[in-house]
Design a protein around this motif. Structure first.
Motif, PDB file in Angstrom:
ATOM      1  N   THR A 184      18.087  -1.807  -8.796  1.00  0.00           N
ATOM      2  CA  THR A 184      17.824  -1.415  -7.417  1.00  0.00           C
ATOM      3  C   THR A 184      16.702  -2.297  -6.882  1.00  0.00           C
ATOM      4  OG1 THR A 184      17.302   0.446  -5.942  1.00  0.00           O
ATOM      5  CG2 THR A 184      16.179   0.419  -8.058  1.00  0.00           C
ATOM      6  N   LEU A 185      16.880  -2.797  -5.673  1.00  0.00           N
ATOM      7  CA  LEU A 185      15.940  -3.762  -5.120  1.00  0.00           C
ATOM      8  C   LEU A 185      14.757  -3.054  -4.466  1.00  0.00           C
ATOM      9  CD1 LEU A 185      15.197  -6.689  -4.343  1.00  0.00           C
ATOM     10  CD2 LEU A 185      16.590  -6.380  -2.276  1.00  0.00           C
ATOM     11  N   VAL A 186      13.579  -3.491  -4.835  1.00  0.00           N
ATOM     12  CA  VAL A 186      12.349  -3.035  -4.193  1.00  0.00           C
ATOM     13  C   VAL A 186      11.704  -4.236  -3.515  1.00  0.00           C
ATOM     14  CG1 VAL A 186      10.026  -2.143  -4.587  1.00  0.00           C
ATOM     15  CG2 VAL A 186      11.968  -1.152  -5.819  1.00  0.00           C
ATOM     16  N   THR A 187      11.481  -4.119  -2.225  1.00  0.00           N
ATOM     17  CA  THR A 187      10.852  -5.198  -1.459  1.00  0.00           C
ATOM     18  C   THR A 187       9.580  -4.654  -0.821  1.00  0.00           C
ATOM     19  OG1 THR A 187      13.012  -6.175  -0.965  1.00  0.00           O
ATOM     20  CG2 THR A 187      11.142  -6.897   0.366  1.00  0.00           C
ATOM     21  N   VAL A 188       8.460  -5.317  -1.116  1.00  0.00           N
ATOM     22  CA  VAL A 188       7.171  -4.905  -0.568  1.00  0.00           C
ATOM     23  C   VAL A 188       6.699  -5.981   0.399  1.00  0.00           C
ATOM     24  CG1 VAL A 188       4.827  -4.173  -1.087  1.00  0.00           C
ATOM     25  CG2 VAL A 188       6.660  -3.739  -2.741  1.00  0.00           C
ATOM     26  N   ASN A 199       2.965   3.692  -6.651  1.00  0.00           N
ATOM     27  CA  ASN A 199       1.975   3.838  -5.579  1.00  0.00           C
ATOM     28  C   ASN A 199       1.206   2.536  -5.402  1.00  0.00           C
ATOM     29  OD1 ASN A 199       2.677   6.588  -5.364  1.00  0.00           O
ATOM     30  ND2 ASN A 199       1.146   7.163  -6.894  1.00  0.00           N
ATOM     31  N   SER A 200       0.536   2.424  -4.280  1.00  0.00           N
ATOM     32  CA  SER A 200      -0.277   1.231  -3.991  1.00  0.00           C
ATOM     33  C   SER A 200       0.516  -0.041  -4.236  1.00  0.00           C
ATOM     34  CB  SER A 200      -1.551   1.244  -4.853  1.00  0.00           C
ATOM     35  OG  SER A 200      -2.312   2.407  -4.611  1.00  0.00           O
ATOM     36  N   LEU A 201       1.710  -0.080  -3.716  1.00  0.00           N
ATOM     37  CA  LEU A 201       2.593  -1.219  -3.961  1.00  0.00           C
ATOM     38  C   LEU A 201       2.036  -2.503  -3.358  1.00  0.00           C
ATOM     39  CD1 LEU A 201       5.960   0.627  -3.503  1.00  0.00           C
ATOM     40  CD2 LEU A 201       5.364  -0.769  -5.486  1.00  0.00           C
ATOM     41  N   LYS A 202       2.300  -3.602  -4.056  1.00  0.00           N
ATOM     42  CA  LYS A 202       1.837  -4.922  -3.657  1.00  0.00           C
ATOM     43  C   LYS A 202       3.045  -5.834  -3.448  1.00  0.00           C
ATOM     44  CE  LYS A 202      -2.175  -4.416  -6.733  1.00  0.00           C
ATOM     45  NZ  LYS A 202      -2.911  -5.019  -7.881  1.00  0.00           N
ATOM     46  N   GLY A 239       0.800  -1.220   0.000  1.00  0.00           N
ATOM     47  CA  GLY A 239       0.000   0.000   0.000  1.00  0.00           C
ATOM     48  C   GLY A 239       0.828   1.263   0.000  1.00  0.00           C
ATOM     49  N   GLY A 240       2.114   1.122   0.236  1.00  0.00           N
ATOM     50  CA  GLY A 240       2.995   2.276   0.295  1.00  0.00           C
ATOM     51  C   GLY A 240       3.473   2.720  -1.079  1.00  0.00           C
ATOM     52  N   SER A 241       4.377   3.699  -1.065  1.00  0.00           N
ATOM     53  CA  SER A 241       4.885   4.281  -2.301  1.00  0.00           C
ATOM     54  C   SER A 241       6.403   4.371  -2.274  1.00  0.00           C
ATOM     55  CB  SER A 241       4.310   5.697  -2.493  1.00  0.00           C
ATOM     56  OG  SER A 241       2.913   5.681  -2.608  1.00  0.00           O
ATOM     57  N   LEU A 242       6.978   4.324  -3.440  1.00  0.00           N
ATOM     58  CA  LEU A 242       8.408   4.569  -3.637  1.00  0.00           C
ATOM     59  C   LEU A 242       8.583   5.308  -4.957  1.00  0.00           C
ATOM     60  CD1 LEU A 242      10.230   1.214  -2.715  1.00  0.00           C
ATOM     61  CD2 LEU A 242      10.401   3.394  -1.491  1.00  0.00           C
ATOM     62  N   ARG A 243       9.661   6.071  -5.048  1.00  0.00           N
ATOM     63  CA  ARG A 243       9.997   6.741  -6.298  1.00  0.00           C
ATOM     64  C   ARG A 243      11.408   6.355  -6.694  1.00  0.00           C
ATOM     65  NH1 ARG A 243      11.529  12.929  -7.693  1.00  0.00           N
ATOM     66  NH2 ARG A 243      10.489  13.140  -9.705  1.00  0.00           N
ATOM     67  N   LEU A 244      11.522   5.732  -7.842  1.00  0.00           N
ATOM     68  CA  LEU A 244      12.826   5.353  -8.376  1.00  0.00           C
ATOM     69  C   LEU A 244      13.327   6.437  -9.326  1.00  0.00           C
ATOM     70  CD1 LEU A 244      12.242   1.582  -9.236  1.00  0.00           C
ATOM     71  CD2 LEU A 244      12.910   2.613  -7.054  1.00  0.00           C
ATOM     72  N   SER A 245      14.623   6.638  -9.323  1.00  0.00           N
ATOM     73  CA  SER A 245      15.264   7.585 -10.242  1.00  0.00           C
ATOM     74  C   SER A 245      16.377   6.870 -10.984  1.00  0.00           C
ATOM     75  CB  SER A 245      15.848   8.775  -9.486  1.00  0.00           C
ATOM     76  OG  SER A 245      14.856   9.493  -8.793  1.00  0.00           O
ATOM     77  N   CYS A 246      16.628   7.306 -12.199  1.00  0.00           N
ATOM     78  CA  CYS A 246      17.717   6.752 -13.001  1.00  0.00           C
ATOM     79  C   CYS A 246      18.364   7.895 -13.765  1.00  0.00           C
ATOM     80  CB  CYS A 246      17.198   5.697 -13.954  1.00  0.00           C
ATOM     81  SG  CYS A 246      18.428   5.106 -15.139  1.00  0.00           S
ATOM     82  N   ARG A 251      -1.227   2.495 -11.173  1.00  0.00           N
ATOM     83  CA  ARG A 251      -0.484   2.550  -9.909  1.00  0.00           C
ATOM     84  C   ARG A 251       0.893   3.190 -10.092  1.00  0.00           C
ATOM     85  NH1 ARG A 251       1.088  -2.020  -7.457  1.00  0.00           N
ATOM     86  NH2 ARG A 251       1.212  -3.229  -9.410  1.00  0.00           N
ATOM     87  N   PHE A 252       1.534   2.936 -11.213  1.00  0.00           N
ATOM     88  CA  PHE A 252       2.871   3.448 -11.483  1.00  0.00           C
ATOM     89  C   PHE A 252       2.797   4.555 -12.539  1.00  0.00           C
ATOM     90  CE2 PHE A 252       5.447  -0.674 -10.436  1.00  0.00           C
ATOM     91  CZ  PHE A 252       4.805  -0.742  -9.217  1.00  0.00           C
ATOM     92  N   THR A 253       3.703   5.522 -12.409  1.00  0.00           N
ATOM     93  CA  THR A 253       3.809   6.595 -13.391  1.00  0.00           C
ATOM     94  C   THR A 253       5.273   6.803 -13.748  1.00  0.00           C
ATOM     95  OG1 THR A 253       1.859   7.712 -12.478  1.00  0.00           O
ATOM     96  CG2 THR A 253       3.308   9.002 -13.912  1.00  0.00           C
ATOM     97  N   ILE A 254       5.558   6.744 -15.044  1.00  0.00           N
ATOM     98  CA  ILE A 254       6.915   6.994 -15.522  1.00  0.00           C
ATOM     99  C   ILE A 254       6.988   8.419 -16.056  1.00  0.00           C
ATOM    100  CG2 ILE A 254       6.484   6.101 -17.855  1.00  0.00           C
ATOM    101  CD1 ILE A 254       9.355   4.958 -17.791  1.00  0.00           C
ATOM    102  N   SER A 255       8.114   9.077 -15.815  1.00  0.00           N
ATOM    103  CA  SER A 255       8.319  10.425 -16.329  1.00  0.00           C
ATOM    104  C   SER A 255       9.807  10.614 -16.586  1.00  0.00           C
ATOM    105  CB  SER A 255       7.802  11.472 -15.338  1.00  0.00           C
ATOM    106  OG  SER A 255       8.487  11.382 -14.097  1.00  0.00           O
ATOM    107  N   ARG A 256      10.140  11.646 -17.332  1.00  0.00           N
ATOM    108  CA  ARG A 256      11.552  11.914 -17.601  1.00  0.00           C
ATOM    109  C   ARG A 256      11.796  13.408 -17.631  1.00  0.00           C
ATOM    110  NH1 ARG A 256      13.049   9.330 -23.255  1.00  0.00           N
ATOM    111  NH2 ARG A 256      15.010  10.492 -23.032  1.00  0.00           N
ATOM    112  N   ASP A 257      13.001  13.772 -17.252  1.00  0.00           N
ATOM    113  CA  ASP A 257      13.469  15.153 -17.317  1.00  0.00           C
ATOM    114  C   ASP A 257      14.639  15.152 -18.288  1.00  0.00           C
ATOM    115  OD1 ASP A 257      14.721  17.613 -16.945  1.00  0.00           O
ATOM    116  OD2 ASP A 257      14.210  17.696 -14.821  1.00  0.00           O
ATOM    117  N   ASN A 258      14.385  15.578 -19.526  1.00  0.00           N
ATOM    118  CA  ASN A 258      15.428  15.516 -20.550  1.00  0.00           C
ATOM    119  C   ASN A 258      16.601  16.440 -20.225  1.00  0.00           C
ATOM    120  OD1 ASN A 258      14.075  13.588 -22.092  1.00  0.00           O
ATOM    121  ND2 ASN A 258      12.957  15.149 -23.240  1.00  0.00           N
ATOM    122  N   ALA A 259      16.334  17.541 -19.544  1.00  0.00           N
ATOM    123  CA  ALA A 259      17.415  18.459 -19.176  1.00  0.00           C
ATOM    124  C   ALA A 259      18.387  17.802 -18.197  1.00  0.00           C
ATOM    125  CB  ALA A 259      16.838  19.732 -18.573  1.00  0.00           C
TER     126      ALA A 259
END
Length: 115
Positions: free
Chosen positions: A109-113, A83-86, A15-22, A66-74
């Motif tokens: 990167t490891l994500v553990t729910v 969101n709403s992780l299972k 039910g929690g959230s995380l934000r990954l960056s690359c 539940r998930f949203t991908i986005s990018r910052d080209n700059a």
């Protein structure tokens, strides 16, 4: 060569959230589509989401809404808001980027729910 460095993974309750960056660095001219894949324990790597240079997105059915991908080209950075992780989202998440005919991958990167 393009280097990709992921961050933001960790342990979260269901039910929690995380934000990954690359972040991409190196010879990053003509950087094309970027995306996130994941590999759950004992399973094959699968596409989670991708985003084109001009923002067109694609999602796996299992993460739509539940998930949203986005990018910052700059900043040459791609993000994955989760969101709403299972518990079934538990996996190593890998960033990838296309450049002309080449395809680059981060170390993951490891994500553990937890349930």
């Amino acid at each position: 060569q393009v280097q990709l460095v992921e961050s933001g993974g960790g342990l979260v309750q269901a039910g929690g959230s995380l934000r990954l960056s690359c972040a991409a660095s190196g010879n990053i001219f003509s950087l094309g589509a970027m995306g996130w894949h994941r590999q759950p324990p004992g399973k094959q790597r699968e596409l989670v989401a991708s985003i084109g240079t001009y923002g067109m997105t694609n999602y796996a059915d299992s993460v739509k809404g539940r998930f949203t991908i986005s990018r910052d080209n700059a900043k040459n950075t791609v993000y994955l808001q989760m969101n709403s992780l299972k518990p079934e989202d538990t996996a190593v998440y890998y960033c990838n980027a296309e450049q002309l005919v080449d395809d680059y991958w981060g170390q993951g990167t490891l994500v553990t729910v937890s349930s």
